[in-house]
Write a protein that holds these residues in place. Structure first.
Motif, PDB file in Angstrom:
ATOM      1  N   GLU A  95       0.822  -1.216   0.000  1.00 23.18           N
ATOM      2  CA  GLU A  95       0.000   0.000   0.000  1.00 23.18           C
ATOM      3  C   GLU A  95       0.855   1.265   0.000  1.00 23.18           C
ATOM      4  OE1 GLU A  95      -0.159  -1.783   4.253  1.00 23.18           O
ATOM      5  OE2 GLU A  95      -0.093  -2.457   2.170  1.00 23.18           O
ATOM      6  N   TYR A  96       2.128   1.145   0.382  1.00 22.85           N
ATOM      7  CA  TYR A  96       3.008   2.312   0.336  1.00 22.85           C
ATOM      8  C   TYR A  96       3.311   2.728  -1.105  1.00 22.85           C
ATOM      9  CZ  TYR A  96       3.887   1.496   5.327  1.00 22.85           C
ATOM     10  OH  TYR A  96       3.744   1.318   6.688  1.00 22.85           O
ATOM     11  N   GLN A  97       2.978   1.865  -2.067  1.00 22.89           N
ATOM     12  CA  GLN A  97       3.220   2.169  -3.473  1.00 22.89           C
ATOM     13  C   GLN A  97       2.067   2.948  -4.109  1.00 22.89           C
ATOM     14  OE1 GLN A  97       4.879  -2.300  -3.607  1.00 22.89           O
ATOM     15  NE2 GLN A  97       4.426  -1.491  -5.607  1.00 22.89           N
ATOM     16  N   LEU A  98       0.976   3.134  -3.379  1.00 21.08           N
ATOM     17  CA  LEU A  98      -0.156   3.875  -3.921  1.00 21.08           C
ATOM     18  C   LEU A  98       0.207   5.358  -4.039  1.00 21.08           C
ATOM     19  CD1 LEU A  98      -2.993   2.230  -1.790  1.00 21.08           C
ATOM     20  CD2 LEU A  98      -2.276   1.617  -4.097  1.00 21.08           C
ATOM     21  N   PHE A  99      -0.195   5.979  -5.148  1.00 17.75           N
ATOM     22  CA  PHE A  99       0.230   7.376  -5.327  1.00 17.75           C
ATOM     23  C   PHE A  99      -0.782   8.235  -6.076  1.00 17.75           C
ATOM     24  CE2 PHE A  99       1.728   4.902  -8.885  1.00 17.75           C
ATOM     25  CZ  PHE A  99       1.455   5.682  -9.990  1.00 17.75           C
ATOM     26  N   GLU A 100      -1.754   7.632  -6.774  1.00 17.60           N
ATOM     27  CA  GLU A 100      -2.693   8.428  -7.565  1.00 17.60           C
ATOM     28  C   GLU A 100      -3.791   9.022  -6.672  1.00 17.60           C
ATOM     29  OE1 GLU A 100      -2.716   9.507 -10.483  1.00 17.60           O
ATOM     30  OE2 GLU A 100      -1.544   8.213 -11.808  1.00 17.60           O
ATOM     31  N   GLU A 101      -4.540   9.972  -7.238  1.00 15.82           N
ATOM     32  CA  GLU A 101      -5.552  10.659  -6.429  1.00 15.82           C
ATOM     33  C   GLU A 101      -6.836   9.854  -6.274  1.00 15.82           C
ATOM     34  OE1 GLU A 101      -7.210  13.421 -10.126  1.00 15.82           O
ATOM     35  OE2 GLU A 101      -6.150  14.334  -8.445  1.00 15.82           O
ATOM     36  N   THR A 102      -7.092   8.914  -7.194  1.00 18.49           N
ATOM     37  CA  THR A 102      -8.250   8.029  -7.046  1.00 18.49           C
ATOM     38  C   THR A 102      -7.816   6.579  -7.222  1.00 18.49           C
ATOM     39  OG1 THR A 102      -8.912   7.947  -9.376  1.00 18.49           O
ATOM     40  CG2 THR A 102      -9.759   9.792  -8.053  1.00 18.49           C
ATOM     41  N   ILE A 103      -8.638   5.675  -6.718  1.00 21.60           N
ATOM     42  CA  ILE A 103      -8.359   4.254  -6.823  1.00 21.60           C
ATOM     43  C   ILE A 103      -8.372   3.803  -8.281  1.00 21.60           C
ATOM     44  CG2 ILE A 103      -9.402   1.990  -6.364  1.00 21.60           C
ATOM     45  CD1 ILE A 103     -10.150   3.185  -3.569  1.00 21.60           C
ATOM     46  N   GLU A 104      -9.314   4.322  -9.060  1.00 18.55           N
ATOM     47  CA  GLU A 104      -9.375   3.927 -10.471  1.00 18.55           C
ATOM     48  C   GLU A 104      -8.091   4.304 -11.200  1.00 18.55           C
ATOM     49  OE1 GLU A 104     -12.385   3.962 -14.267  1.00 18.55           O
ATOM     50  OE2 GLU A 104     -12.658   5.483 -12.711  1.00 18.55           O
ATOM     51  N   LYS A 105      -7.599   5.503 -10.968  1.00 22.65           N
ATOM     52  CA  LYS A 105      -6.364   5.937 -11.629  1.00 22.65           C
ATOM     53  C   LYS A 105      -5.174   5.100 -11.183  1.00 22.65           C
ATOM     54  CE  LYS A 105      -7.584  10.786 -12.500  1.00 22.65           C
ATOM     55  NZ  LYS A 105      -7.241  12.208 -12.216  1.00 22.65           N
ATOM     56  N   ASP A 106      -5.160   4.725  -9.910  1.00 18.55           N
ATOM     57  CA  ASP A 106      -4.035   3.948  -9.393  1.00 18.55           C
ATOM     58  C   ASP A 106      -3.976   2.566 -10.046  1.00 18.55           C
ATOM     59  OD1 ASP A 106      -1.981   2.942  -7.522  1.00 18.55           O
ATOM     60  OD2 ASP A 106      -2.505   4.721  -6.400  1.00 18.55           O
ATOM     61  N   ILE A 107      -5.124   1.887 -10.118  1.00 16.29           N
ATOM     62  CA  ILE A 107      -5.142   0.555 -10.711  1.00 16.29           C
ATOM     63  C   ILE A 107      -4.898   0.622 -12.223  1.00 16.29           C
ATOM     64  CG2 ILE A 107      -6.530  -1.521 -11.076  1.00 16.29           C
ATOM     65  CD1 ILE A 107      -8.051  -0.840  -8.513  1.00 16.29           C
ATOM     66  N   ALA A 108      -5.388   1.693 -12.860  1.00 14.91           N
ATOM     67  CA  ALA A 108      -5.261   1.821 -14.313  1.00 14.91           C
ATOM     68  C   ALA A 108      -3.850   2.207 -14.753  1.00 14.91           C
ATOM     69  CB  ALA A 108      -6.249   2.865 -14.829  1.00 14.91           C
ATOM     70  N   PHE A 109      -3.009   2.636 -13.821  1.00  8.65           N
ATOM     71  CA  PHE A 109      -1.677   3.123 -14.193  1.00  8.65           C
ATOM     72  C   PHE A 109      -0.891   2.049 -14.954  1.00  8.65           C
ATOM     73  CE2 PHE A 109       2.861   3.509 -13.370  1.00  8.65           C
ATOM     74  CZ  PHE A 109       3.117   4.795 -13.799  1.00  8.65           C
ATOM     75  N   GLY A 110      -0.898   0.800 -14.442  1.00 12.09           N
ATOM     76  CA  GLY A 110      -0.130  -0.267 -15.081  1.00 12.09           C
ATOM     77  C   GLY A 110      -0.568  -0.545 -16.504  1.00 12.09           C
ATOM     78  N   PRO A 111      -1.859  -0.830 -16.746  1.00 10.13           N
ATOM     79  CA  PRO A 111      -2.288  -1.083 -18.121  1.00 10.13           C
ATOM     80  C   PRO A 111      -1.967   0.058 -19.084  1.00 10.13           C
ATOM     81  CG  PRO A 111      -3.994  -1.755 -16.581  1.00 10.13           C
ATOM     82  CD  PRO A 111      -2.936  -1.062 -15.765  1.00 10.13           C
ATOM     83  N   LYS A 112      -2.155   1.294 -18.638  1.00 13.26           N
ATOM     84  CA  LYS A 112      -1.853   2.427 -19.515  1.00 13.26           C
ATOM     85  C   LYS A 112      -0.359   2.512 -19.805  1.00 13.26           C
ATOM     86  CE  LYS A 112      -4.089   6.279 -18.399  1.00 13.26           C
ATOM     87  NZ  LYS A 112      -4.715   7.296 -17.526  1.00 13.26           N
ATOM     88  N   ASN A 113       0.456   2.136 -18.814  1.00 14.06           N
ATOM     89  CA  ASN A 113       1.902   2.117 -19.018  1.00 14.06           C
ATOM     90  C   ASN A 113       2.307   1.070 -20.043  1.00 14.06           C
ATOM     91  OD1 ASN A 113       4.538   3.078 -18.333  1.00 14.06           O
ATOM     92  ND2 ASN A 113       4.855   1.248 -17.091  1.00 14.06           N
ATOM     93  N   PHE A 114       1.474   0.025 -20.196  1.00 12.47           N
ATOM     94  CA  PHE A 114       1.738  -1.011 -21.184  1.00 12.47           C
ATOM     95  C   PHE A 114       1.003  -0.770 -22.496  1.00 12.47           C
ATOM     96  CE2 PHE A 114       3.276  -3.329 -17.502  1.00 12.47           C
ATOM     97  CZ  PHE A 114       4.333  -4.048 -18.034  1.00 12.47           C
ATOM     98  N   GLY A 115       0.423   0.423 -22.655  1.00 17.02           N
ATOM     99  CA  GLY A 115      -0.130   0.800 -23.948  1.00 17.02           C
ATOM    100  C   GLY A 115      -1.630   0.724 -24.075  1.00 17.02           C
ATOM    101  N   ALA A 116      -2.349   0.406 -22.998  1.00 14.16           N
ATOM    102  CA  ALA A 116      -3.808   0.353 -23.065  1.00 14.16           C
ATOM    103  C   ALA A 116      -4.380   1.753 -23.210  1.00 14.16           C
ATOM    104  CB  ALA A 116      -4.366  -0.323 -21.814  1.00 14.16           C
ATOM    105  N   THR A 117      -5.486   1.858 -23.942  1.00 13.99           N
ATOM    106  CA  THR A 117      -6.181   3.132 -24.043  1.00 13.99           C
ATOM    107  C   THR A 117      -6.911   3.412 -22.729  1.00 13.99           C
ATOM    108  OG1 THR A 117      -8.240   2.152 -24.858  1.00 13.99           O
ATOM    109  CG2 THR A 117      -6.561   2.725 -26.508  1.00 13.99           C
ATOM    110  N   GLU A 118      -7.406   4.631 -22.596  1.00 13.78           N
ATOM    111  CA  GLU A 118      -8.157   5.001 -21.399  1.00 13.78           C
ATOM    112  C   GLU A 118      -9.353   4.070 -21.200  1.00 13.78           C
ATOM    113  OE1 GLU A 118      -8.054   7.327 -18.107  1.00 13.78           O
ATOM    114  OE2 GLU A 118      -6.936   8.029 -19.868  1.00 13.78           O
ATOM    115  N   GLU A 119     -10.074   3.794 -22.307  1.00 11.84           N
ATOM    116  CA  GLU A 119     -11.259   2.931 -22.236  1.00 11.84           C
ATOM    117  C   GLU A 119     -10.871   1.494 -21.877  1.00 11.84           C
ATOM    118  OE1 GLU A 119     -15.048   1.544 -25.036  1.00 11.84           O
ATOM    119  OE2 GLU A 119     -13.532   2.939 -25.819  1.00 11.84           O
ATOM    120  N   GLN A 120      -9.804   0.977 -22.500  1.00 12.10           N
ATOM    121  CA  GLN A 120      -9.356  -0.385 -22.199  1.00 12.10           C
ATOM    122  C   GLN A 120      -8.924  -0.518 -20.743  1.00 12.10           C
ATOM    123  OE1 GLN A 120      -6.308  -0.557 -25.217  1.00 12.10           O
ATOM    124  NE2 GLN A 120      -7.580  -1.770 -26.620  1.00 12.10           N
TER     125      GLN A 120
END
Length: 286
Positions: A95-120
């Motif tokens: 949990e010390y690795q959490l850094f985004e302002e919302t939970i959705e943004k935090d979980i979505a960070f990895g997929p977007k870093n691997f090239g997923a679109t916002e919708e994906q």
């Protein structure tokens, strides 16, 4: 595919006055789609070992075969991001690795870093939440408003959303209350049984090892001291105590009963079987 480790060595600060050999010629074949516990005293090399599995550390000598990747000294791993997608490493207190302002943004960070679109990425986040026992009402909340157990679930969701084949967990229940720890271990067991994830669990908790794991590796001063199927592992409690491992409560109870004259086979490792065994040896006074 199992994880194959050949003559693995790792030395911190090699060539300096602070040089420390953390791993010394480790050879292992870790079975796939099983839950493997890695145990040992503090400083035995457990965390150093698992950090080699996704390239956070490179060997000083020896090599590893992990998810089709060959890892060896001084060799830059091609597609390191892909390896880290296949092998998800969850640190102690993730949990010390959490850094985004919302939970959705935090979980979505990895997929977007691997090239997923916002919708994906959003679709993946919505799919992963139920797996970690949370619902969509959490998505717009700040991760810093949650309890310790909920934060840990979010951090783990951030790894699981990448759908790794191997999940490596370093003391994942540290600091949790008994109910939170049980829920966390049930989550990992379900990921193994239902999703066929290979799970490696670094832990000091022998109750968890006995209840949830299939395979056990004991590390000691950078070496593999012992390796066994979990049922075989707990059938020699005297050896466990000798090497500084505190046996689970059921094993300690068995030892006390044996000291008091009960005959209990080594193969009995659960409460129901133990109760049946001692019932037949108890004389009822009328």
């Amino acid at each position: 595919m199992s994880i194959e480790i050949h003559d693995l060595e790792h030395t911190y600060n090699a060539g300096s006055a602070f040089s420390h050999a953390a791993l010394k010629g480790v050879n292992l074949s870790i079975p796939e789609e099983k839950i493997t516990a890695i145990i040992g005293q503090t400083g035995s090399g457990k965390s150093t070992l698992v950090q080699h599995l996704n390239g956070l550390l490179l060997p000083t000598a020896g090599s590893l075969e992990v998810c089709g990747f060959h890892i060896q000294p001084l060799l830059k791993i091609k597609d390191i991001k892909k390896l880290r997608k296949e092998v998800g490493l969850v640190f102690q207190f993730p949990e010390y690795q959490l850094f985004e302002e919302t939970i959705e943004k935090d979980i979505a960070f990895g997929p977007k870093n691997f090239g997923a679109t916002e919708e994906q990425a959003s679709d993946l986040v919505h799919k992963i939440l139920p797996i970690v026992g949370l619902d969509e009402s959490y998505l717009d909340r700040s991760p810093f408003e949650l309890s310790g157990g909920q934060k840990r679930r979010i951090a783990i969701a951030g790894i699981l959303v990448l759908n790794p084949k191997v999940l490596v967990l370093d003391e994942p229940t540290a600091g949790l209350d008994p109910q939170g720890a049980k829920e966390m271990m049930t989550l990992f067991m379900n990921l193994n049984r239902k999703e066929n994830k290979t799970v490696l669990l670094v832990t000091h908790d022998m109750e968890h090892v006995m209840r949830y794991c299939d395979h056990v590796i004991v590390m000691d001063q950078g070496n593999v001291l012992h390796e066994a199927d979990v049922n075989d592992f707990f059938q020699n409690p005297d050896w466990l105590i000798q090497v500084g491992i505190n046996p689970p409560s059921i094993i300690r109870l068995k030892l006390k009963l044996i000291e008091n004259g009960f005959q209990i086979p080594d193969s009995i490792l659960d409460e129901e079987s133990l109760l049946k065994c001692i019932k037949g040896q108890v004389k009822i006074c009328e």
